[in-house]
Design an enzyme around this catalytic site. Structure first.
Site, PDB file in Angstrom:
ATOM      1  N   GLU A 245      92.705 127.953 -34.304  1.00  0.00           N
ATOM      2  CA  GLU A 245      93.016 126.589 -33.859  1.00  0.00           C
ATOM      3  C   GLU A 245      91.674 125.894 -33.755  1.00  0.00           C
ATOM      4  O   GLU A 245      90.894 126.176 -32.851  1.00  0.00           O
ATOM      5  CB  GLU A 245      93.759 126.644 -32.516  1.00  0.00           C
ATOM      6  CG  GLU A 245      94.559 125.379 -32.251  1.00  0.00           C
ATOM      7  CD  GLU A 245      93.733 124.311 -31.565  1.00  0.00           C
ATOM      8  OE1 GLU A 245      93.058 123.532 -32.295  1.00  0.00           O
ATOM      9  OE2 GLU A 245      93.758 124.265 -30.339  1.00  0.00           O
ATOM     10  N   CYS A 279      90.769 118.853 -28.672  1.00  0.00           N
ATOM     11  CA  CYS A 279      90.844 119.014 -30.133  1.00  0.00           C
ATOM     12  C   CYS A 279      91.862 118.064 -30.760  1.00  0.00           C
ATOM     13  O   CYS A 279      91.695 117.633 -31.889  1.00  0.00           O
ATOM     14  CB  CYS A 279      91.167 120.453 -30.486  1.00  0.00           C
ATOM     15  SG  CYS A 279      92.573 121.119 -29.595  1.00  0.00           S
TER      16      CYS A 279
END
Ligand code: TAP
Length: 476
Positions: A245, A279
């Protein structure tokens, strides 16, 4: 002072085989708030061995036993609520309200969601001509970043436990204390010996050791693209399964029928939340050319709703996590000016009166072209960019003109246009009009934002191998 100089291996706290330690700093005060021990490869080997020994019995526990374990973890996590909030505020610098409503809450939701998803999860399916059996992947190594100390750890651990996979966790050195609380929670509720192991240490020793360890079957990593790439390279030597990720440069597409002030508030909220160290933050705001001026005015109007300052005070934006991150953000703000973008608000330096602490000014660039570095690279700070478009097709083209594909956001009213834009953004998660989170929905990225999915049943799938059974005698 929090001094945690031991690792948790095979159900007990044990001394490190090395003697190196690392200080942990409160980014709001720049003061040392504790120390952790930096583990060695020998410590990691012990943890891997404990996990391997736990694997045969843990992987065979019933679904019901694992649901019960996850529910107990969620309940004990709730008991430690205030401590979790305080710890994250101290080590990360997030305002108390964000520590509670985002960090604490996400961790809790991952454990309770994993229990719910597991209840309905099928590990054995009759698919007509064959059966499919899903088996635990084996031992999992988890490497997590500093920006979400309970979210990133909890989603990985909860999914691994649901799938019957023992784990070794290496949290980020910058924010290691929340993981200590999680470890105490697992210990308290009686997670079997060797099923959870915590080895603190550096990325270059423990992180590298995890991604290359021959007895680790799966590595799940969240963090930067550069390290993600290194992890894939290391894992390739033993054909280890990998989930990554990584970062994002997500678009927020404002449609021409959106309420301008609400849209501006949404844009500012993305860089205020966790000081923009997220993110999936939207950091490219795509605005119709005809709305540009009104949108810029609205940004200036809503910004004072987001005071910067002491995370223990009534502020909505705290400091950045470290001096290094502060320097990185400053250099991107300089870069944006060099590239010819116009500073609408913010800029380099510290906000007035905040000389101590790694505080950055919330910064909004306008007149940005999507090819600029500030529109293409992840800045990971309270910095966003306004880019104009002239048609919905052009907005979609700009939105997708990025190496990333973690998230996307659309703001407006017309359902047809909202659907068109949301359906066309090439990203793993698209939110319309700031929809609420749903922890059952998968989370992960297209393109260079990663490989694999976390959260809910998709998250559990990551920790499983799939076996096809042919000619298998059925029970009756
Ligand atoms: P990374 O270096 O990627 O750190 C993430 C984790 O990986 C930490 O636990 C780190 O350990 C570990 N690590 C570092 N080098 C490693 C290696 N060679 N092998 C295995 N693991 C390793 O992120 P960062 O330096 O903290 O942040 C840099 C940039 O990454 C940020 O500015 C941001 O753009 C991006 N970032 C993205 C995310 C998400 S959620 N996508 C999260 C954080 C950062 P130690 O740090 O403890 O040594």
């Amino acid at each position: 002072m929090r001094n945690y100089l031991q690792h948790y291996i095979n159900g007990e706290w044990i001394d490190s085989t090395g003697n190196e330690t690392e200080e942990v700093i409160n980014p709001a005060t720049e003061e040392v708030i504790g120390k952790i021990s930096l583990g060695t490869k020998e410590d990691l080997d012990k943890a891997v061995q404990a996990a391997r020994e736990a694997f045969p019995s843990f992987s065979q526990t019933s679904k019901e036993e694992r649901v019960e374990m996850l529910e107990k973890i969620a309940a004990e996590y709730e008991n430690r609520k205030q401590e979790i909030i305080d710890t994250i505020t101290d080590e990360l610098g997030s305002p108390v309200s964000i520590s509670e409503n985002v960090h604490y809450s996400m961790g809790y939701n991952h454990f309770s969601q994993a229990a719910e998803s597991l209840k309905n999860f099928s590990f054995f399916e009759d698919r007509g001509g064959h059966f499919v059996q899903k088996d635990s992947v084996g031992v999992s190594g988890l490497i997590t970043p500093w920006n979400f100390p309970t979210n990133q750890t909890s989603t990985k651990i909860a999914s691994a436990f649901a799938a019957g996979s023992p784990v070794i966790l290496k949290p980020a050195e910058l924010t290691p204390f929340a993981a200590i609380i999680l470890t105490e929670i697992f210990d308290k509720v009686g997670v079997p010996k060797g099923v959870f192991n915590l080895v603190n240490g550096s990325g270059s020793v423990i992180g590298d050791g995890i991604s290359s360890h021959p007895d680790i079957d799966f590595v799940s990593f969240t963090g930067s693209g550069a390290v993600g790439q290194k992890i894939m390279e290391n894992a390739s030597h033993t054909i280890k399964k990998v989930a990554l990720e990584l970062g994002g440069k997500s678009p927020l597409v404002i449609l021409d029928d959106a309420d301008v002030e609400d849209a501006a508030r949404s844009a500012v909220n993305h860089i205020a939340n966790n000081s923009g160290q997220v993110c999936s933050a939207a950091t490219r705001v795509l605005v119709p050319s005809s709305m540009k001026e009104a949108f810029e005015d609205a940004v200036k109007k809503v910004l004072p709703e987001y005071p910067v300052g002491d995370p223990r005070g009534d502020n909505r934006i705290g400091p950045l996590v470290s001096k290094k991150q502060w320097d990185t953000v400053q250099s991107y703000i300089e870069k944006g000016q060099e590239e010819g973008a116009r500073l609408l608000v913010g800029g380099t330096g510290k906000p007035e009166g905040l000389e101590t602490g790694y505080y950055a000014k919330p910064t909004v660039f306008t007149d940005v072209d999507n090819s600029m570095v500030i529109a293409q690279e992840e800045i990971f700070g309270p910095v966003t960019t306004i880019i104009t478009y002239d048609s919905i097709d052009e907005a979609i083209e700009i939105a997708n003109d990025t190496v990333y594909g973690l998230a996307g956001y659309v703001f407006g009213k017309d359902p047809k246009n909202l659907r068109k834009v949301a359906g066309s953004i090439r990203a793993g998660r698209v939110k319309v009009n700031d929809a609420e989170a749903d922890f059952a929905g998968p989370f992960g990225g297209y393109k260079q934002s990663g490989i694999g999915r976390e959260w809910g049943d998709y998250g559990i799938e990551e920790y499983l191998e799939v076996k096809t059974l042919l000619g298998f005698p059925s029970e009756d």
